[in-house]
Design a protein around this motif. Structure first.
Motif, PDB file in Angstrom:
ATOM      1  N   ILE A 119      -6.194 -13.856  53.570  1.00  0.00           N
ATOM      2  CA  ILE A 119      -6.291 -14.945  52.630  1.00  0.00           C
ATOM      3  C   ILE A 119      -6.968 -16.102  53.341  1.00  0.00           C
ATOM      4  O   ILE A 119      -7.205 -16.055  54.548  1.00  0.00           O
ATOM      5  N   GLU A 120      -7.306 -17.134  52.615  1.00  0.00           N
ATOM      6  CA  GLU A 120      -8.043 -18.244  53.215  1.00  0.00           C
ATOM      7  C   GLU A 120      -7.311 -18.784  54.438  1.00  0.00           C
ATOM      8  O   GLU A 120      -6.097 -18.962  54.423  1.00  0.00           O
ATOM      9  N   ARG A 121      -8.079 -19.013  55.504  1.00  0.00           N
ATOM     10  CA  ARG A 121      -7.489 -19.449  56.768  1.00  0.00           C
ATOM     11  C   ARG A 121      -6.677 -20.714  56.587  1.00  0.00           C
ATOM     12  O   ARG A 121      -7.096 -21.666  55.938  1.00  0.00           O
ATOM     13  N   ARG A 122      -5.516 -20.719  57.168  1.00  0.00           N
ATOM     14  CA  ARG A 122      -4.575 -21.811  56.989  1.00  0.00           C
ATOM     15  C   ARG A 122      -5.111 -23.118  57.561  1.00  0.00           C
ATOM     16  O   ARG A 122      -5.691 -23.149  58.623  1.00  0.00           O
ATOM     17  N   GLN A 123      -4.895 -24.184  56.802  1.00  0.00           N
ATOM     18  CA  GLN A 123      -5.265 -25.515  57.253  1.00  0.00           C
ATOM     19  C   GLN A 123      -4.001 -26.258  57.722  1.00  0.00           C
ATOM     20  O   GLN A 123      -2.881 -25.813  57.507  1.00  0.00           O
ATOM     21  N   ASN A 124      -4.201 -27.391  58.332  1.00  0.00           N
ATOM     22  CA  ASN A 124      -3.103 -28.290  58.703  1.00  0.00           C
ATOM     23  C   ASN A 124      -2.092 -27.608  59.633  1.00  0.00           C
ATOM     24  O   ASN A 124      -0.880 -27.704  59.431  1.00  0.00           O
ATOM     25  N   ILE A 125      -2.580 -26.922  60.642  1.00  0.00           N
ATOM     26  CA  ILE A 125      -1.698 -26.281  61.607  1.00  0.00           C
ATOM     27  C   ILE A 125      -0.968 -27.367  62.392  1.00  0.00           C
ATOM     28  O   ILE A 125      -1.587 -28.283  62.925  1.00  0.00           O
ATOM     29  N   ARG A 126       0.340 -27.265  62.457  1.00  0.00           N
ATOM     30  CA  ARG A 126       1.140 -28.278  63.148  1.00  0.00           C
ATOM     31  C   ARG A 126       1.385 -27.821  64.590  1.00  0.00           C
ATOM     32  O   ARG A 126       1.977 -26.769  64.821  1.00  0.00           O
ATOM     33  N   VAL A 127       0.939 -28.634  65.538  1.00  0.00           N
ATOM     34  CA  VAL A 127       1.040 -28.292  66.957  1.00  0.00           C
ATOM     35  C   VAL A 127       1.764 -29.413  67.691  1.00  0.00           C
ATOM     36  O   VAL A 127       1.414 -30.588  67.547  1.00  0.00           O
ATOM     37  N   LEU A 128       2.765 -29.047  68.460  1.00  0.00           N
ATOM     38  CA  LEU A 128       3.460 -29.987  69.333  1.00  0.00           C
ATOM     39  C   LEU A 128       3.030 -29.712  70.764  1.00  0.00           C
ATOM     40  O   LEU A 128       3.137 -28.583  71.252  1.00  0.00           O
ATOM     41  N   LEU A 154      -8.393 -28.951  70.499  1.00  0.00           N
ATOM     42  CA  LEU A 154      -7.937 -28.905  69.104  1.00  0.00           C
ATOM     43  C   LEU A 154      -8.661 -29.904  68.219  1.00  0.00           C
ATOM     44  O   LEU A 154      -8.366 -29.997  67.026  1.00  0.00           O
ATOM     45  N   ALA A 155      -9.621 -30.641  68.794  1.00  0.00           N
ATOM     46  CA  ALA A 155     -10.228 -31.764  68.074  1.00  0.00           C
ATOM     47  C   ALA A 155     -10.888 -31.341  66.781  1.00  0.00           C
ATOM     48  O   ALA A 155     -10.838 -32.065  65.786  1.00  0.00           O
ATOM     49  N   GLU A 156     -11.528 -30.160  66.765  1.00  0.00           N
ATOM     50  CA  GLU A 156     -12.271 -29.751  65.586  1.00  0.00           C
ATOM     51  C   GLU A 156     -11.532 -28.697  64.764  1.00  0.00           C
ATOM     52  O   GLU A 156     -12.074 -28.166  63.800  1.00  0.00           O
ATOM     53  N   GLU A 157     -10.299 -28.403  65.135  1.00  0.00           N
ATOM     54  CA  GLU A 157      -9.474 -27.524  64.323  1.00  0.00           C
ATOM     55  C   GLU A 157      -8.658 -28.361  63.337  1.00  0.00           C
ATOM     56  O   GLU A 157      -8.454 -29.558  63.529  1.00  0.00           O
TER      57      GLU A 157
END
Length: 751
Positions: A302-311, A327-330
């Motif tokens: 399915i469409e690649r997930r947006q708004n990945i939350r990274v700590l 991660l700047a452009e992800e």
């Protein structure tokens, strides 16, 4: 199945007599399945000869499946020269992972823009279909295709094809996950790599470097001869084809490496057949094993997930900068801290999809990982542990509790790929590299744990964390919490600034609304623990941008007076605010550097104009209106420079820029696209539908030249418009250039 090699070289073609035995073309392998299906792995320069051979075969080819590992140029550069793509009766199905910045179709069509190639993708006569794939499986006719992500500098897929009882694995480009070649594999990524190749009849494996060469090329995304040999032996593969030969290795060197790999296998008691892949080499693959049922999910993501939350928990500022750079452009919402206590406070509010730990003491790593997972209620939360490389082949201390680990110094792009892979695995429900299923969590479990207070969370925020505990309690108790649905505005551009906001959960986007040309500019995004609105409060000026919620977002609203009181009482808060504003200023400077105006005319330069075009095109598609473009070339600027001097030529350029700004600047944007070339974009078709615009430009240029005592100024002008703007400016510029040439021809013909 029948296998034939058409291109075996990596990185760049290396033709010549010194590579005639193993070949100089870049990656391309043909596989014929039992049902006659044509599968082509990668589309390097070798595909040209393959296309010629298929056309001469006498058997009509109407359907071809092209499986691309990734879209680096050496794996797709042969596509425009593949003769079958020009035949209307051919159906071409292209499978590949989505790359960075561009999707699959954009990456393939990018090399066929008019600047690089005379035929565009859309002009091909064959029926071309693009399918982006992730990890999983799918079927092509009777053949089963299984996929697995590799360790490379761009998202890269390995393919395993099983037809009847025979199986082939195509594995390039790939770098060992850990620093040892084998035969013991301690990193979970290397173990899963071996498992993916288990009992395969033929593995075509990246083997670009010697172990000595690899020492200086770590992080480039390729394997050594020894690693490829050890992996194939550990997997119980029947045959190994050493592939993706380095362009510096001639036939003699490759033959020596082939013998070296065979000797290594023999010394370890293996009977595996090893050979270096050579162009035109053909072999039959017949298996004798029982084919297991496919495991996992469909590879048709399915469409690649947006708004990945990274700590990010990083004890060193330099490490934090490197991780943020990766991660700047992800599409990531990144929260960062240098202390475990702050990370525990953040994790309850942000519910991250992935944790990256850098520089955490190895004896504290396992307990820290356990605490973080407990704090968010997710026992299989993926944790990527960044550690120092070991001198031997042992796994690093502290990595036992981690899901994945990577050695420092790390490749920024490879870390970025790891984050991309883990985000997709989370989406698919596989939250560990060993495919541990993630338990379902209720909405209640996703919320902030009861033992993490608002004060504790604010103590970890970017600005308020510098306050004393007493001042923090006072300020947080004076604020009010507000929840905003996705898409709703939080503050409006132009309104008075009366408060500052701290994001408790969710994400917001800062957008400057276009006043003159109607184009919106995205200035940035903020996630949990970050704040916005400080500049308006400090300067007492209206809001300079609109902020809206991207996801459902909760914010703490602190009134202007309360924040100013805290600033007066806390030197630490003033210093923290200065650091935040300095960081934003640095970000703004980098944007300004990218979009710096042309020094002579003050207009947007070519690079800035291209960025502006993307915003205009996006706005036109969103508003369902046309996008118009004018292009102008100054006639005989070289003659003016030669006759009157370069100072006069510069004055002519400034005169043209000023004239275009006066006539078009209010409704469009004017840019200097080249030495004597200018371009004007209109968000609506006003510039195209105004028949007097061209004559007004010419008339105004003559007036300006007279007023400024300049030579006569004339321009050739072309224009075009479209209701469906392309993603890049080149195509529209090409159409406007054609119109410009046509108009010039008519003038020369006296029409």
């Amino acid at each position: 199945m029948r296998v034939r090699f058409w291109g075996t070289r990596g990185s760049i073609p290396a033709p010549g007599p010194q590579t005639s035995l193993y070949g100089g073309n870049t990656s391309c392998v043909e596989v014929r399945a039992n049902d006659g299906s044509v599968l082509i792995f990668d589309c390097g320069t070798g595909v040209r000869d393959l296309g010629v051979e298929l056309a001469r075969s006498g058997t009509p080819i109407t359907r071809v499946h092209l499986l691309i590992g990734h879209t680096h140029w050496d794996h797709i550069q042969g596509f425009p020269f593949f003769s079958l793509v020009f035949l209307p009766e051919v159906e071409l199905n292209i499978f590949a992972p989505s790359g960075f910045q561009r999707n699959l179709e954009d990456a393939m069509s990018g090399q066929m823009q008019y600047a690089y190639f005379p035929v565009k993708l859309r002009d091909l006569r064959s029926r071309v279909y693009f399918t982006e794939v992730g990890e999983g499986f799918f079927r092509l006719g009777d053949a089963l295709v299984e996929t697995r992500y590799l360790n490379h500098t761009a998202p890269t897929i390995a393919y395993r094809v099983t037809d009847a009882s025979a199986s082939i694995a195509y594995v390039t480009d790939h770098e060992p996950f850990w620093n040892a070649p084998g035969p013991r594999f301690l990193h979970p990524g290397d173990r899963q790599h071996v498992e993916f190749l288990k009992n395969v009849d033929l593995v075509i494996h990246d083997a670009q470097y010697t172990s000595e060469e690899y020492k200086s090329k770590r992080g480039w995304g390729h394997s050594t001869i020894d690693y490829a040999t050890d992996v194939a032996m550990a997997a119980g593969a029947k045959r190994l084809a050493l592939f993706h030969h380095d362009p510096t290795h001639d036939d003699t060197a490759i033959k020596e490496l082939e013998n070296r790999a065979r000797a290594r296998a023999a010394s370890l008691g293996s009977e595996i057949e090893i050979f270096a892949a050579a162009e035109r080499h053909e072999l039959e693959i017949a298996g004798q094993r029982t084919v297991p049922a496919p495991q996992g999910t469909s590879a048709f993501r399915i469409e690649r997930r947006q708004n990945i939350r990274v700590l990010v928990l990083a004890t060193d500022a330099a490490d934090l900068v490197a991780v943020r750079q990766s991660l700047a452009e992800e599409s990531c919402i990144v929260n960062s801290t240098s202390e475990l206590a702050s990370a525990l406070a953040i994790i309850g509010h942000s519910s991250p999809d992935l944790v990256i730990m850098v520089g955490v003491p190895k004896d504290e790593a396992s307990s820290s990982i356990e605490s973080l997972r407990n704090a968010c209620g997710n026992p299989v939360l993926p944790v990527l542990f960044v550690t120092d490389a070991a001198e031997d082949d042992e796994a690093p201390a502290g990595a036992a509790g981690a899901t994945d680990y990577i050695a420092r110094p790390f490749s920024v792009q490879m870390l970025r790929c790891r984050v991309r892979v883990w985000s997709e695995r989370c989406q698919a429900g596989s939250n560990s590299i060993d495919a541990v299923e993630e338990p379902q969590r209720s909405a209640k479990e996703d919320s902030k744990p009861a033992d993490v207070s608002l004060d504790a969370f604010l103590a970890s925020s970017s600005v308020l964390g510098s306050l004393s505990p007493a001042e923090l309690v006072r300020l947080s108790s004076s604020g009010t919490q507000h929840t905003y649905f996705a898409g709703s505005d939080i503050v409006h551009q132009g309104e008075l600034s009366d408060s500052v906001y701290v994001v408790l959960s969710g994400r917001v986007r800062v957008v400057q609304m276009g006043q003159e040309n109607g184009v919106d500019i995205v200035l940035g995004e903020f996630g949990a623990g970050e704040s916005f609105g400080e500049i308006g409060v400090l300067t007492d000026l209206p809001r300079s941008a609109t902020v809206f919620a991207v996801d459902e977002t909760k914010c703490l609203k602190i009134l202007k007076g309360e924040l100013l009181n805290s600033l007066r009482n806390s030197a630490n808060l003033r210093l923290a605010l200065q650091e935040i504003l300095a960081d934003r200023l640095e970000t703004t400077d980098s944007l300004v550097g990218r979009c710096a105006p042309d020094a002579l005319t003050g207009l947007p330069s070519r690079r800035a104009f291209r960025d502006l075009y993307k915003r205009f095109a996006s706005a036109a598609r969103r508003r369902k209106t046309a996008l118009a473009l004018l292009v102008l070339d100054i006639v005989q600027l070289k003659h003016i420079n030669d006759e009157y001097g370069y100072a006069t030529g510069d004055a002519v350029l400034r005169a043209v820029a000023d004239t275009l700004n006066q006539l078009c600047g209010e409704t469009g944007v004017v840019g200097r696209y080249g030495g004597d070339e200018f371009a004007v974009l209109f968000l609506d078709p006003a510039g195209e539908h105004d028949p007097e615009l061209v004559s007004r430009i010419r008339s105004r240029l003559q007036e300006t030249a007279t007023r400024r005592s300049l030579p006569n100024i004339d321009c050739t002008i072309g224009r075009t418009s479209t209701q469906t703007p392309p993603d890049q400016a080149d195509e529209l510029l090409y159409e406007a250039d054609k119109d410009q040439q046509l108009r010039r021809l008519r003038v020369l013909q006296g029409r």
